[in-house]
Scaffold this motif. Structure first.
Motif, PDB file in Angstrom:
ATOM      1  N   THR A 184       0.836  -1.195   0.000  1.00 39.35           N
ATOM      2  CA  THR A 184       0.000   0.000   0.000  1.00 39.35           C
ATOM      3  C   THR A 184       0.877   1.253   0.000  1.00 39.35           C
ATOM      4  O   THR A 184       1.871   1.323   0.721  1.00 39.35           O
ATOM      5  N   GLY A 185       0.482   2.204  -0.818  1.00 33.96           N
ATOM      6  CA  GLY A 185       1.240   3.451  -0.911  1.00 33.96           C
ATOM      7  C   GLY A 185       2.232   3.484  -2.051  1.00 33.96           C
ATOM      8  O   GLY A 185       2.816   4.532  -2.338  1.00 33.96           O
ATOM      9  N   SER A 186       2.446   2.356  -2.705  1.00 35.93           N
ATOM     10  CA  SER A 186       3.388   2.306  -3.826  1.00 35.93           C
ATOM     11  C   SER A 186       2.867   3.135  -4.990  1.00 35.93           C
ATOM     12  O   SER A 186       1.666   3.349  -5.132  1.00 35.93           O
ATOM     13  N   ILE A 187       3.792   3.602  -5.846  1.00 32.65           N
ATOM     14  CA  ILE A 187       3.399   4.371  -7.011  1.00 32.65           C
ATOM     15  C   ILE A 187       4.101   3.838  -8.250  1.00 32.65           C
ATOM     16  O   ILE A 187       5.155   3.193  -8.162  1.00 32.65           O
ATOM     17  N   PHE A 188       3.515   4.112  -9.385  1.00 31.82           N
ATOM     18  CA  PHE A 188       4.063   3.700 -10.676  1.00 31.82           C
ATOM     19  C   PHE A 188       4.173   4.948 -11.543  1.00 31.82           C
ATOM     20  O   PHE A 188       3.176   5.614 -11.818  1.00 31.82           O
ATOM     21  N   LEU A 189       5.385   5.264 -11.982  1.00 32.00           N
ATOM     22  CA  LEU A 189       5.636   6.399 -12.858  1.00 32.00           C
ATOM     23  C   LEU A 189       5.939   5.881 -14.260  1.00 32.00           C
ATOM     24  O   LEU A 189       6.743   4.974 -14.418  1.00 32.00           O
ATOM     25  N   ALA A 190       5.310   6.463 -15.272  1.00 31.47           N
ATOM     26  CA  ALA A 190       5.520   5.984 -16.638  1.00 31.47           C
ATOM     27  C   ALA A 190       5.215   7.081 -17.640  1.00 31.47           C
ATOM     28  O   ALA A 190       4.484   8.030 -17.343  1.00 31.47           O
ATOM     29  N   VAL A 271       2.413   9.531 -16.454  1.00 34.10           N
ATOM     30  CA  VAL A 271       1.458   8.891 -15.559  1.00 34.10           C
ATOM     31  C   VAL A 271       2.052   8.708 -14.156  1.00 34.10           C
ATOM     32  O   VAL A 271       3.210   8.325 -13.998  1.00 34.10           O
ATOM     33  N   THR A 272       1.223   8.985 -13.155  1.00 33.83           N
ATOM     34  CA  THR A 272       1.526   8.623 -11.765  1.00 33.83           C
ATOM     35  C   THR A 272       0.338   7.845 -11.232  1.00 33.83           C
ATOM     36  O   THR A 272      -0.753   8.390 -11.051  1.00 33.83           O
ATOM     37  N   ALA A 273       0.530   6.548 -11.018  1.00 34.63           N
ATOM     38  CA  ALA A 273      -0.535   5.683 -10.473  1.00 34.63           C
ATOM     39  C   ALA A 273      -0.186   5.341  -9.029  1.00 34.63           C
ATOM     40  O   ALA A 273       0.988   5.154  -8.692  1.00 34.63           O
ATOM     41  N   THR A 274      -1.187   5.255  -8.194  1.00 33.25           N
ATOM     42  CA  THR A 274      -0.986   5.012  -6.768  1.00 33.25           C
ATOM     43  C   THR A 274      -1.805   3.800  -6.313  1.00 33.25           C
ATOM     44  O   THR A 274      -2.911   3.564  -6.811  1.00 33.25           O
ATOM     45  N   LEU A 275      -1.230   3.046  -5.380  1.00 29.74           N
ATOM     46  CA  LEU A 275      -1.915   1.874  -4.824  1.00 29.74           C
ATOM     47  C   LEU A 275      -2.305   2.192  -3.384  1.00 29.74           C
ATOM     48  O   LEU A 275      -1.452   2.495  -2.560  1.00 29.74           O
ATOM     49  N   SER A 276      -3.601   2.115  -3.102  1.00 35.06           N
ATOM     50  CA  SER A 276      -4.069   2.415  -1.756  1.00 35.06           C
ATOM     51  C   SER A 276      -4.955   1.291  -1.223  1.00 35.06           C
ATOM     52  O   SER A 276      -5.221   0.325  -1.942  1.00 35.06           O
TER      53      SER A 276
END
Length: 276
Positions: A184-190, A271-276
């Motif tokens: 939880t809280g991780s992010i993906f930049l692309a 893109v900035t995706a976040t996992l919550s």
């Protein structure tokens, strides 16, 4: 995945990494540089530097690098794992002021690290750095885990210039796999190109050759939010080059849509995706 296994395909992808290094070298030589990469010139090689220097200036490449630099530094304040997918000639573990507890995992072909490690042999990384020899066209998560990656710790995934080399199914698989490995809280930049790229005149030979051979086209989408939502990421924000967050005085507000009329399908999506 569709990053092909043939040595020539590997060489082409590695060559692209050297081309991007050449762009960093040229940017680093400017008085108004957006970043400084003292190793980029050696990693690129004189031939690629000269070729890029002779071509028209493309502000997108340094803007993209600086944008990712800023995002990574901001995220590294709260995340202690950074995974560079298709790391190529990336030198962020050396040139960015990353905190010592941070670990950078660079994932790429073994061949991509061969000359790179010789050039960086005497350089001092700013944080823990681990090279992960893996082909993203096949199983790669085992190699990452063996290198010490901890799925229980929040992570920054970075895919700079990678999605273009994936087919649609492969892009979906990569996004899904990263989410499955993320706390939880991780992010993906692309960065991901819009579909209009494939309609550009200079892309016609590649598109025709791929279709004739029955091979998938490079992955492009006008809805990156849908890709990441389907892959398990909770929320996605998108910035386009030329917007205030991705400009740095080098791009016009409409640079993300390069055609007349500002065709939105020609946008590049940051893109900035976040996992919550």
């Amino acid at each position: 995945m569709t990053l092909e296994h043939q040595p020539q395909a590997h060489a082409a992808v590695i060559g692209t990494g050297r081309w991007i290094a050449a762009a960093r070298a040229l940017e680093s030589a400017r008085e108004d540089r957006l970043f400084n990469d003292p190793w980029a010139g050696q990693l690129a090689g004189e031939a690629r530097k000269a070729a890029l220097d002779a071509a028209p200036y493309n502000p997108f490449l340094p803007v993209r690098t600086r944008y990712f630099d800023d995002q990574i530094l901001r995220a590294a304040q709260h995340h202690q794992q950074i995974v560079l997918l298709g790391a190529g000639m990336d030198t962020r573990a050396f040139r960015l002021p990353l905190a010592v507890p941070c670990t950078v995992f660079e994932v790429d072909y073994a061949e991509a690290f061969a000359e790179k490690e010789i050039i960086l042999d005497t350089a001092q990384a700013r944080c823990e750095r681990r090279c992960v020899h893996a082909d993203l066209s096949g199983p790669w998560t085992g190699a990452l885990l063996d290198a010490g990656f901890d799925p229980g710790r929040s992570t920054v995934w970075v895919a700079e210039g990678l999605f273009y080399y994936l087919a649609a199914a492969d892009a979906a698989s990569l996004v899904n796999t990263a989410a499955a490995l993320s706390a939880t809280g991780s992010i993906f930049l692309a960065d991901i190109f819009g579909t209009g790229l494939l309609a550009l005149e200079h892309m016609a030979p590649l598109v025709a050759a791929r279709k004739k051979a029955g091979r998938p086209l490079p992955f492009c989408t006008d809805s990156p939010e849908a890709l990441f939502e389907a892959g398990g990421w909770s929320s996605t924000t998108v910035v386009h080059p030329g917007m205030p967050e991705a400009n740095f005085g080098r791009l016009s507000p409409h640079s993300g849509a390069r055609a007349a009329g500002h065709d939105s399908s020609l946008r590049t999506h940051l893109v900035t995706a976040t996992l919550s």
